[in-house]
Design an enzyme around this catalytic site. Structure first.
Site: not given
Ligand code: THU
Length: 153
Positions: A60, A62-63, A66, A73
């Site tokens: 995953n 993220e940033n 959000y 996946e």
């Protein structure tokens, strides 16, 4: 008319997986270590086994804005899609070290997995695990997303 759906999956110990499945889960485990998840702190790794024996993985991302982040996946599958490798996928494993129970894909990922699975000719073996060592094994995305959205003209 009244309809009733039945789905099946297996719950097992990691040790009961086949050697290929165990290797793929290990790959997902390693991939979780490189997740970029500074906001949730919840790392997830995903890995795919291809018909030529290759194991590829994603995690995953993220940033700070959000919604710009992406699950493990889809990070994996969109990369495979970009390389035209989706039809070679045979098996997917997902692992989250901070989840005791097997981690299950969100609805958006299931939709993407469902559609991509159908680009190949076989149903995917899907393996989900968390820290406890318990594993859930599903055969085919239909089981995880009955009544998936399918767009036809
Ligand atoms: N996440 C995944 O990567 N896969 C899942 O199956 C569920 C959730 C990520 C998204 C976000 O970065 C973090 O986990 C917390 O939701």
């Amino acid at each position: 008319m009244h309809y009733r759906l039945e789905l099946s999956y297996e719950s097992m110990a990691v040790g009961d997986l086949s050697p290929e499945e165990r290797d793929l889960l290990k790959k997902a485990q390693e991939a979780a270590e490189y997740a970029y998840a500074p906001y949730s702190g919840f790392s997830v790794g995903a890995a795919a086994r291809l018909s030529d024996g290759r194991l590829l993985s994603g995690n995953n991302q993220e940033n700070s804005a959000y919604p710009s982040g992406l699950c493990a996946e889809r990070t994996l599958l969109f990369y495979l899609g970009s390389q035209r490798l989706i039809p070679l996928v045979q098996m997917i494993a997902v692992y989250a070290p901070l989840s005791e129970d097997p981690v299950m894909p969100c609805g958006a990922c299931r939709q993407v997995m469902y559609e991509y699975e159908r680009l190949g000719s076989i149903r995917w073996t899907l393996i989900f695990a968390g820290a406890s060592g318990r594993v859930y094994r599903f055969m085919g995305m239909e089981t995880l997303l009955p009544f998936a959205f399918v767009w036809r003209r």
